[in-house]
Enzyme design. Structure first.
Site, mmCIF file in Angstrom:
data_model
loop_
_atom_site.group_PDB
_atom_site.id
_atom_site.type_symbol
_atom_site.label_atom_id
_atom_site.label_comp_id
_atom_site.label_asym_id
_atom_site.label_seq_id
_atom_site.Cartn_x
_atom_site.Cartn_y
_atom_site.Cartn_z
ATOM 1 N N GLU A 126 0.869 -1.187 0.000
ATOM 2 C CA GLU A 126 0.000 0.000 0.000
ATOM 3 C C GLU A 126 0.904 1.235 0.000
ATOM 4 O OE1 GLU A 126 -2.567 -0.339 3.400
ATOM 5 O OE2 GLU A 126 -3.563 -2.132 2.606
ATOM 6 N N GLY A 130 5.273 -1.045 2.601
ATOM 7 C CA GLY A 130 6.013 -1.794 1.588
ATOM 8 C C GLY A 130 6.748 -2.917 2.275
ATOM 9 N N ARG A 251 9.318 -16.001 -4.183
ATOM 10 C CA ARG A 251 10.727 -15.567 -4.254
ATOM 11 C C ARG A 251 11.573 -16.552 -5.060
ATOM 12 N NH1 ARG A 251 10.274 -13.189 1.939
ATOM 13 N NH2 ARG A 251 9.294 -11.260 1.250
ATOM 14 N N GLN A 287 41.371 -11.013 -22.157
ATOM 15 C CA GLN A 287 40.909 -11.604 -20.890
ATOM 16 C C GLN A 287 40.006 -10.660 -20.100
ATOM 17 O OE1 GLN A 287 44.379 -13.017 -18.816
ATOM 18 N NE2 GLN A 287 44.339 -14.958 -19.911
ATOM 19 N N GLN A 344 28.533 -3.674 -20.912
ATOM 20 C CA GLN A 344 29.923 -3.220 -21.053
ATOM 21 C C GLN A 344 30.614 -3.926 -22.226
ATOM 22 O OE1 GLN A 344 30.659 -0.757 -19.140
ATOM 23 N NE2 GLN A 344 32.790 -0.450 -19.733
ATOM 24 N N GLY A 347 29.706 -2.341 -25.327
ATOM 25 C CA GLY A 347 30.144 -0.960 -25.475
ATOM 26 C C GLY A 347 28.966 -0.059 -25.829
ATOM 27 N N GLU A 371 8.719 -8.471 -4.405
ATOM 28 C CA GLU A 371 8.603 -9.690 -3.585
ATOM 29 C C GLU A 371 9.644 -9.693 -2.455
ATOM 30 O OE1 GLU A 371 7.193 -13.208 -5.207
ATOM 31 O OE2 GLU A 371 6.089 -12.206 -6.797
HETATM 32 N N1 CAA Z 1 5.589 -18.272 6.389
HETATM 33 C C1 CAA Z 1 4.499 -18.320 7.210
HETATM 34 N N2 CAA Z 1 4.325 -17.456 8.237
HETATM 35 C C2 CAA Z 1 5.274 -16.525 8.450
HETATM 36 C C3 CAA Z 1 6.417 -16.426 7.643
HETATM 37 C C4 CAA Z 1 6.558 -17.344 6.579
HETATM 38 N N3 CAA Z 1 7.626 -17.308 5.769
HETATM 39 N N4 CAA Z 1 7.173 -15.386 8.075
HETATM 40 C C5 CAA Z 1 6.537 -14.869 9.139
HETATM 41 N N5 CAA Z 1 5.390 -15.550 9.352
HETATM 42 C C6 CAA Z 1 4.418 -15.328 10.427
HETATM 43 C C7 CAA Z 1 5.090 -15.454 11.796
HETATM 44 O O1 CAA Z 1 5.103 -16.803 12.230
HETATM 45 C C8 CAA Z 1 4.228 -14.569 12.644
HETATM 46 O O2 CAA Z 1 3.004 -15.230 12.934
HETATM 47 P P1 CAA Z 1 2.491 -15.563 14.428
HETATM 48 O O3 CAA Z 1 2.894 -14.428 15.309
HETATM 49 O O4 CAA Z 1 1.036 -15.714 14.256
HETATM 50 O O5 CAA Z 1 3.200 -16.812 14.770
HETATM 51 C C9 CAA Z 1 3.832 -13.449 11.687
HETATM 52 O O6 CAA Z 1 3.974 -13.975 10.383
HETATM 53 C C10 CAA Z 1 4.651 -12.191 11.854
HETATM 54 O O7 CAA Z 1 5.986 -12.493 11.558
HETATM 55 P P2 CAA Z 1 7.162 -11.452 11.814
HETATM 56 O O8 CAA Z 1 7.143 -11.082 13.272
HETATM 57 O O9 CAA Z 1 8.406 -12.036 11.253
HETATM 58 O O10 CAA Z 1 6.673 -10.173 10.973
HETATM 59 P P3 CAA Z 1 7.377 -8.783 10.704
HETATM 60 O O11 CAA Z 1 6.370 -7.714 10.774
HETATM 61 O O12 CAA Z 1 8.620 -8.653 11.506
HETATM 62 O O13 CAA Z 1 7.718 -8.866 9.097
HETATM 63 C C11 CAA Z 1 8.935 -9.316 7.116
HETATM 64 C C12 CAA Z 1 8.378 -9.807 8.471
HETATM 65 C C13 CAA Z 1 9.815 -10.476 6.684
HETATM 66 C C14 CAA Z 1 9.733 -8.042 7.193
HETATM 67 C C15 CAA Z 1 7.732 -9.138 6.134
HETATM 68 O O14 CAA Z 1 6.972 -7.987 6.441
HETATM 69 C C16 CAA Z 1 8.173 -9.062 4.681
HETATM 70 O O15 CAA Z 1 8.441 -10.084 4.041
HETATM 71 N N6 CAA Z 1 8.229 -7.833 4.101
HETATM 72 C C17 CAA Z 1 8.440 -7.661 2.684
HETATM 73 C C18 CAA Z 1 7.120 -7.573 1.985
HETATM 74 C C19 CAA Z 1 7.211 -8.018 0.546
HETATM 75 O O16 CAA Z 1 7.908 -8.945 0.191
HETATM 76 N N7 CAA Z 1 6.438 -7.347 -0.291
HETATM 77 C C20 CAA Z 1 6.365 -7.724 -1.643
HETATM 78 C C21 CAA Z 1 5.126 -7.167 -2.243
HETATM 79 S S1 CAA Z 1 4.329 -8.262 -3.316
HETATM 80 C C22 CAA Z 1 5.067 -8.110 -4.816
HETATM 81 O O17 CAA Z 1 6.069 -7.512 -4.985
HETATM 82 C C23 CAA Z 1 4.373 -8.925 -5.829
HETATM 83 C C24 CAA Z 1 4.398 -8.476 -7.224
HETATM 84 O O18 CAA Z 1 3.368 -8.067 -7.736
HETATM 85 C C25 CAA Z 1 5.605 -8.678 -8.059
#
Ligand code: CAA
Length: 388
Positions: A126, A130, A251, A287, A344, A347, A371
């Site tokens: 949003e 991000g 990913r 090289q 590169q 060129g 992602e």
């Molecule tokens: N699988 C399942 N659950 C997961 C998980 C995973 N890999 N990672 C975390 N969780 C769960 C945790 O277990 C926790 O749950 P509970 O408390 O219920 O047990 C909950 O999620 C919260 O986890 P965190 O405390 O780790 O959360 P956080 O707020 O610290 O954030 C973060 C973690 C890794 C930073 C995450 O916010 C993140 O990945 N951020 C990046 C966002 C992203 O990738 N955006 C991409 C946009 S989409 C896009 O780009 C698509 C496109 O169109 C190309």
């Protein structure tokens, strides 16, 4: 050759590579127009690519994640704008429906993600959330049996082609008893399957981007959108985990995309280096040119092994979050180096629009961002290494 892929996986990738060879003449016009030709979706559906990761019982090919990674690499080697659309559709969106959808939801929506009529979209980001995905502000409130949805989702890949948006929105609770633990930051986040042809949905103007010009990236606004109870994917409050699990698989797809782009840029650079003569000999004889390509080719092959390791772990049902982040981090950063090295070698010609290496560099750039940025991948990896 790689240790993770069997005959079937290699055959699927070879079929897609053969199909991709015919894309060449269509790419420049579509990139200029900023649109993917819709007939390609039908062709990909016929090849089985859109439903590759969907189990046979749901009408898909039921292929492995390893196969999917190899296929995405082939698509990206030809055309990254197409590869990212397929990756989001068949990776995160179809993958989440397969994993968390009810029988009815799978029967209703999966055919639309695999029959070539469109490509599914994923709505997490949003304007104010991000990397910190848990801070999202979009809401869902109960309305009789159904829901009313409001939110502004940004940078949505495939928005224009999508039959549905997998949207992450927050369901507010009335709060716990006094003195109870404060709710977690991701509390209430819930996944919804939102049809994009209903009242209250607005798709914004296509974003003007550095690369991936034919891939659609637009905002999707939900303004009092009414959906039925069957729009809820999984349980209320479990959406953050659904999104994270979807991104884990996604990913691997982005790593494969980066590898494909890097591979094709390096192949172009190698061919050019053998042909281009300066100082009385092919520049490949120097090289400083051949070693640059050798170095980046080594990194690209290493990236593929990381991506296939993560894919294989997913296929055998083992944890793969860390490995998917490692693959995405390494492949996307290696792709920056590879595509710039390729320019590169070319060129001045490499800087010109006529040669695909400049497109490769522009297309690769997004892979360290979407992602999950490289910084977020490092965070995921470090947290998993140092978790208590
Ligand atoms: N699988 C399942 N659950 C997961 C998980 C995973 N890999 N990672 C975390 N969780 C769960 C945790 O277990 C926790 O749950 P509970 O408390 O219920 O047990 C909950 O999620 C919260 O986890 P965190 O405390 O780790 O959360 P956080 O707020 O610290 O954030 C973060 C973690 C890794 C930073 C995450 O916010 C993140 O990945 N951020 C990046 C966002 C992203 O990738 N955006 C991409 C946009 S989409 C896009 O780009 C698509 C496109 O169109 C190309």
């Amino acid at each position: 050759m790689n240790p993770y892929a069997g005959g079937t996986e290699r055959e699927l990738a070879a079929a897609v590579a053969a199909w991709s060879e015919r894309l060449g003449p269509r790419i420049a016009a579509a990139e200029e127009a900023g649109k993917l030709p819709r007939e390609l979706f039908w062709e990909l559906a016929d090849l089985g690519v859109l439903g590759m990761t969907v189990p046979e019982r749901d009408g898909g090919l039921g292929a492995s994640t390893v196969a999917f990674a190899l296929v995405l690499e082939e698509l990206a080697a030809a055309w990254a704008s197409l590869a990212v659309g397929v990756s989001v559709n068949s990776g995160i969106v179809a993958g989440s429906l397969v994993r968390f959808g009810t029988l009815d939801q799978r029967a209703r929506w999966l055919p639309r993600l695999i029959d070539g009529s469109g490509l599914g979209a994923f709505g997490l980001t949003e304007p104010t959330s991000g990397s910190d995905a848990a801070s999202l502000r979009g809401t869902a409130r109960r309305d009789g049996d159904g829901w009313v949805l409001d939110g502004n989702k940004l940078f949505v890949t495939n928005a224009r082609y999508a039959p549905l948006l997998l949207a992450l929105l927050r369901v507010s609770s009335s709060g716990g008893p006094r003195g109870a633990e404060p709710p977690a930051r991701h509390a209430g986040i819930t996944a919804f399957i939102v049809p994009l042809d209903v009242a209250g949905v607005t798709i914004g103007k296509p974003e003007r981007k550095l690369g991936l010009l034919a891939s659609d990236t637009s905002a999707v606004t939900l303004d009092g959108v009414h959906v039925g109870a069957d729009a809820l994917l999984g349980e209320v409050g479990k959406g953050f985990s659904i999104a994270m699990a979807g991104l884990d698989a996604g990913r691997i797809g982005i790593a494969a995309q980066a590898i494909g782009v890097a591979r094709s840029a390096l192949a172009l650079a190698s061919a050019y280096a053998k042909e281009r003569r300066q100082f009385g000999r092919p520049i490949a004889d120097f090289q400083m040119v051949s070693f640059s390509i050798a170095r980046r080719r080594t990194e690209t092959d290493a990236a593929r092994l990381l991506a296939l390791r993560a894919a294989w772990l997913r296929d055998v049902g083992r944890p793969f979050t860390r490995e998917a982040s490692m693959a995405k981090l390494y492949a996307s950063e290696a792709a920056q180096r590879a595509t710039h090295a390729a320019i590169q070698v070319f060129g001045g010609y490499g800087y010109m629009r006529e040669y695909s290496v400049e497109r490769a560099a522009r297309d690769a750039r997004a892979t360290t961002i979407y992602e999950g940025t490289s910084e977020i991948q490092r965070l995921v990896i470090a947290r998993s290494l140092f978790a208590a």
